[in-house]
Design a protein around this motif. Structure first.
Motif, PDB file in Angstrom:
ATOM      1  N   VAL A   1     -10.074  -8.574  -7.408  1.00 26.97           N
ATOM      2  CA  VAL A   1     -10.308  -8.469  -8.797  1.00 26.97           C
ATOM      3  C   VAL A   1      -9.419  -9.448  -9.865  1.00 26.97           C
ATOM      4  CG1 VAL A   1      -9.852  -6.768 -10.655  1.00 26.97           C
ATOM      5  CG2 VAL A   1     -10.730  -5.938  -8.481  1.00 26.97           C
TER       6      VAL A   1
ATOM      7  N   TYR B   1     -15.164 -10.025 -11.111  1.00 31.56           N
ATOM      8  CA  TYR B   1     -15.766  -9.640  -9.741  1.00 31.56           C
ATOM      9  C   TYR B   1     -16.457  -8.382 -10.012  1.00 31.56           C
ATOM     10  CZ  TYR B   1     -15.781  -6.255  -5.786  1.00 31.56           C
ATOM     11  OH  TYR B   1     -16.156  -5.436  -4.829  1.00 31.56           O
TER      12      TYR B   1
ATOM     13  N   ASN C   1      -3.264  -7.153  -2.692  1.00 35.05           N
ATOM     14  CA  ASN C   1      -3.559  -6.566  -3.784  1.00 35.05           C
ATOM     15  C   ASN C   1      -3.634  -5.067  -3.924  1.00 35.05           C
ATOM     16  OD1 ASN C   1      -3.814  -9.029  -5.652  1.00 35.05           O
ATOM     17  ND2 ASN C   1      -5.714  -9.441  -4.247  1.00 35.05           N
ATOM     18  N   ASN C   2      -4.251  -4.610  -2.587  1.00 38.02           N
ATOM     19  CA  ASN C   2      -4.463  -3.243  -2.484  1.00 38.02           C
ATOM     20  C   ASN C   2      -3.502  -2.632  -2.057  1.00 38.02           C
ATOM     21  OD1 ASN C   2      -7.884  -4.330  -1.269  1.00 38.02           O
ATOM     22  ND2 ASN C   2      -7.308  -3.507  -3.394  1.00 38.02           N
ATOM     23  N   LEU C   3      -3.525  -1.210  -2.272  1.00 34.79           N
ATOM     24  CA  LEU C   3      -2.168  -0.148  -2.153  1.00 34.79           C
ATOM     25  C   LEU C   3      -1.858  -0.013  -0.388  1.00 34.79           C
ATOM     26  CD1 LEU C   3      -0.398   2.080  -2.973  1.00 34.79           C
ATOM     27  CD2 LEU C   3      -2.398   3.496  -2.957  1.00 34.79           C
TER      28      LEU C   3
ATOM     29  N   SER D   1       5.820  -1.382  -5.253  1.00 36.79           N
ATOM     30  CA  SER D   1       5.886  -0.800  -6.829  1.00 36.79           C
ATOM     31  C   SER D   1       4.663   0.224  -7.054  1.00 36.79           C
ATOM     32  CB  SER D   1       5.581  -2.193  -7.349  1.00 36.79           C
ATOM     33  OG  SER D   1       6.725  -2.996  -7.326  1.00 36.79           O
TER      34      SER D   1
ATOM     35  N   PHE E   1       2.351   1.332  -9.677  1.00 42.83           N
ATOM     36  CA  PHE E   1       1.942   0.748 -11.128  1.00 42.83           C
ATOM     37  C   PHE E   1       1.645   2.073 -11.935  1.00 42.83           C
ATOM     38  CE2 PHE E   1       2.621  -3.206  -9.175  1.00 42.83           C
ATOM     39  CZ  PHE E   1       1.429  -3.696  -8.395  1.00 42.83           C
TER      40      PHE E   1
ATOM     41  N   CYS F   1      -2.217   6.763 -10.832  1.00 41.73           N
ATOM     42  CA  CYS F   1      -3.812   6.697 -10.699  1.00 41.73           C
ATOM     43  C   CYS F   1      -4.325   7.561  -9.524  1.00 41.73           C
ATOM     44  CB  CYS F   1      -4.110   5.357 -10.512  1.00 41.73           C
ATOM     45  SG  CYS F   1      -3.755   4.496 -12.030  1.00 41.73           S
TER      46      CYS F   1
HETATM   47  C1  WQD Z   1      -5.417   1.536  -5.593  1.00 44.99           C
HETATM   48  C2  WQD Z   1      -4.235   2.171  -6.732  1.00 44.99           C
HETATM   49  C3  WQD Z   1      -3.241   0.784  -8.187  1.00 44.99           C
HETATM   50  C4  WQD Z   1      -1.119  -1.509  -5.108  1.00 44.99           C
HETATM   51  C5  WQD Z   1     -10.140  -2.356  -5.846  1.00 44.99           C
HETATM   52  C6  WQD Z   1     -11.199  -3.013  -6.395  1.00 44.99           C
HETATM   53  C7  WQD Z   1     -12.422  -2.294  -5.854  1.00 44.99           C
HETATM   54  C8  WQD Z   1     -12.268  -2.325  -4.399  1.00 44.99           C
HETATM   55  C9  WQD Z   1     -11.140  -1.637  -3.817  1.00 44.99           C
HETATM   56  C10 WQD Z   1     -13.401  -4.270  -3.704  1.00 44.99           C
HETATM   57  C11 WQD Z   1      -4.269   1.606  -8.023  1.00 44.99           C
HETATM   58  C12 WQD Z   1      -2.260   1.285  -7.196  1.00 44.99           C
HETATM   59  C13 WQD Z   1      -2.047  -0.845  -5.638  1.00 44.99           C
HETATM   60  C14 WQD Z   1       0.121  -1.585  -5.432  1.00 44.99           C
HETATM   61  C15 WQD Z   1      -0.091   0.551  -6.821  1.00 44.99           C
HETATM   62  N1  WQD Z   1     -12.153  -3.653  -3.882  1.00 44.99           N
HETATM   63  N2  WQD Z   1      -1.332   0.224  -6.486  1.00 44.99           N
HETATM   64  N3  WQD Z   1       0.740  -0.728  -6.155  1.00 44.99           N
HETATM   65  O1  WQD Z   1      -7.813  -1.269  -7.700  1.00 44.99           O
HETATM   66  O2  WQD Z   1      -8.508   1.014  -6.903  1.00 44.99           O
HETATM   67  O3  WQD Z   1      -9.956  -1.067  -6.516  1.00 44.99           O
HETATM   68  O4  WQD Z   1      -9.851  -2.582  -4.584  1.00 44.99           O
HETATM   69  O5  WQD Z   1     -14.504  -3.767  -3.551  1.00 44.99           O
HETATM   70  O6  WQD Z   1     -13.299  -2.990  -6.206  1.00 44.99           O
HETATM   71  O7  WQD Z   1     -11.203  -2.722  -7.871  1.00 44.99           O
HETATM   72  O8  WQD Z   1      -7.800  -0.409  -5.410  1.00 44.99           O
HETATM   73  O9  WQD Z   1      -5.883  -0.441  -3.855  1.00 44.99           O
HETATM   74  O10 WQD Z   1      -5.913  -2.124  -5.656  1.00 44.99           O
HETATM   75  O11 WQD Z   1      -5.225   0.298  -6.230  1.00 44.99           O
HETATM   76  O12 WQD Z   1       0.461   1.229  -7.326  1.00 44.99           O
HETATM   77  O13 WQD Z   1       1.027  -2.316  -4.703  1.00 44.99           O
HETATM   78  O14 WQD Z   1      -3.125   1.990  -6.116  1.00 44.99           O
HETATM   79  O15 WQD Z   1      -2.537   0.656  -9.632  1.00 44.99           O
HETATM   80  O16 WQD Z   1      -4.115   2.750  -9.027  1.00 44.99           O
HETATM   81  P1  WQD Z   1      -8.508  -0.336  -6.779  1.00 44.99           P
HETATM   82  P2  WQD Z   1      -6.176  -0.881  -5.066  1.00 44.99           P
END
Ligand code: WQD
Length: 340
Positions: free
Chosen positions: A86, A149, A198-200, A216, A218, A229
């Motif tokens: 994203v 995206y 990027n992903n959690l 962190s 967020f 969230c």
């Molecule tokens: C999940 C939650 C963050 C990282 C994205 C795309 C989606 C799909 C999956 C492709 C959120 C929080 C995250 C961190 C955090 N990708 N977080 N600290 O944004 O829901 O979805 O990935 O298809 O299309 O939009 O997934 O895992 O990035 O975040 O607190 O270091 O975890 O704020 O609430 P997201 P994510």
């Protein structure tokens, strides 16, 4: 029955190859390895205990794709190949529109030329934005995309439905994924983020492994029970099985063309804090985390109404969040072992 799996060396694609093989399908993997490693193919061959057909190449390359369709009788395609970060899409929109849209259009042209009828397309719950009502159904309004995206996923869905409305002889199911997590139980394949995740979940497992100093979280000031969230985290093997069910559904439809969209989620929302606590409880590993500022672009909460997948495909998620977190952790530990 041969299934072309584009992006088949990627996170969801590789796990879907395992599920397809385990359900009697022959697979042809296509991947340009721009976001995957070819070691995934060897790992897959270990899991399925057979040699797999793999063509390295780009779905934007019509000549390459045409050659693949010439070499194999492809009865169905699962199209995963796309860029999916994203944040990166905001910085490089043209790269995302060029790749994600053109690769689909090139694929559709090849499918039409070779009379391949069945298409399962990888879409995302991102198309819903922040839903007005939860859980979100397939009839929930599609919101203005919050990233290039997300917009490419919306436009790709429209490209497919417009082609079918124009009587292109294709039967298509668009699967809208929620948040895929976890890894195959063998820990031979899993999520392989390039650089800082990027992903959690990969950030959680890398923090637990000592690669990252701390997680962190967020924002904890959202309108949710614990302020963090909420998302619908689905085990990647459940998601893989949904693709098998989707193909079997399309195979059984004796119509000239077909189009529908299906949510693929557990139907349960979990907050970031709940995930962190579940990880610590499941793995008994310390996890350092701090509350940080909200991340731009994040929606507050989304989780699926998964009734249609059950009704139409006879599919539902079977793995728990704890199982997915345990599998993700075992995969991270394997990665660490390989480094030593
Ligand atoms: C999940 C939650 C963050 C990282 C994205 C795309 C989606 C799909 C999956 C492709 C959120 C929080 C995250 C961190 C955090 N990708 N977080 N600290 O944004 O829901 O979805 O990935 O298809 O299309 O939009 O997934 O895992 O990035 O975040 O607190 O270091 O975890 O704020 O609430 P997201 P994510």
């Amino acid at each position: 029955m041969k299934i072309l799996v584009t992006g088949g060396a990627g996170f969801i694609g590789s796990h879907t190859v395992v599920a397809l093989q385990q359900n009697g399908f022959e697979t042809v993997i296509v991947d340009n390895l721009s976001n995957a490693q070819d070691t995934v193919i060897q790992a897959l061959e270990k899991i399925v205990k057979k040699k797999l057909t793999f063509h390295q190449g780009d779905c934007n390359d019509a000549a390459f794709l045409s050659e693949v369709f010439k070499q194999h009788t492809i009865e169905g395609v699962i199209h995963f190949a796309a860029y999916k970060a994203v944040g990166e899409s905001v910085k490089s929109p043209l790269k995302y529109y060029q790749n994600n849209l053109n690769s689909l259009m090139t694929l559709l042209q090849q499918m039409e030329a070779s009379q391949t009828r069945n298409l399962v397309f990888s879409s995302s719950c991102t198309v819903y934005g922040q839903p007005d009502q939860l859980p979100v159904t397939e009839d929930s309004p599609i919101k203005l995309a919050t990233s290039p995206y997300g917009n490419t996923k919306q436009v790709c869905e429209e490209i497919i439905s417009d082609c079918i409305a124009a009587h292109m002889p294709i039967k298509a199911l668009v699967l809208r994924y929620f948040n895929p997590i976890g890894a195959h139980a063998s820990a031979l394949i899993g999520e392989l983020p390039i650089g800082v995740p990027n992903n959690l979940i990969p950030y959680v497992t890398q923090t637990a492994a000592g690669i990252r100093k701390e997680l962190s979280i967020f924002g904890d000031d959202y309108e949710t029970p614990d302020g963090t969230c909420i998302r619908d985290y689905i085990h990647v093997m459940d998601l893989a099985q949904a693709h098998v069910k989707a193909l079997q559904f399309l195979q059984a439809r004796s119509v000239a063309s077909f189009y529908d969209t299906v949510n693929i989620g557990t139907g349960e929302g979990k907050s970031v804090m709940e995930v962190v606590k579940a990880f610590i409880k499941t793995t008994q590993v310390a996890l350092h985390y701090t509350i940080a500022e909200r991340r731009a672009g994040d929606i507050e909460q989304i989780y699926a109404n998964a009734d249609k997948a059950k009704r139409l495909l006879g599919w539902e998620a079977k793995h728990s969040l704890e199982e997915a977190l345990g599998d993700a952790w075992r995969w991270q530990q394997q990665l660490e072992k390989k480094k030593s």
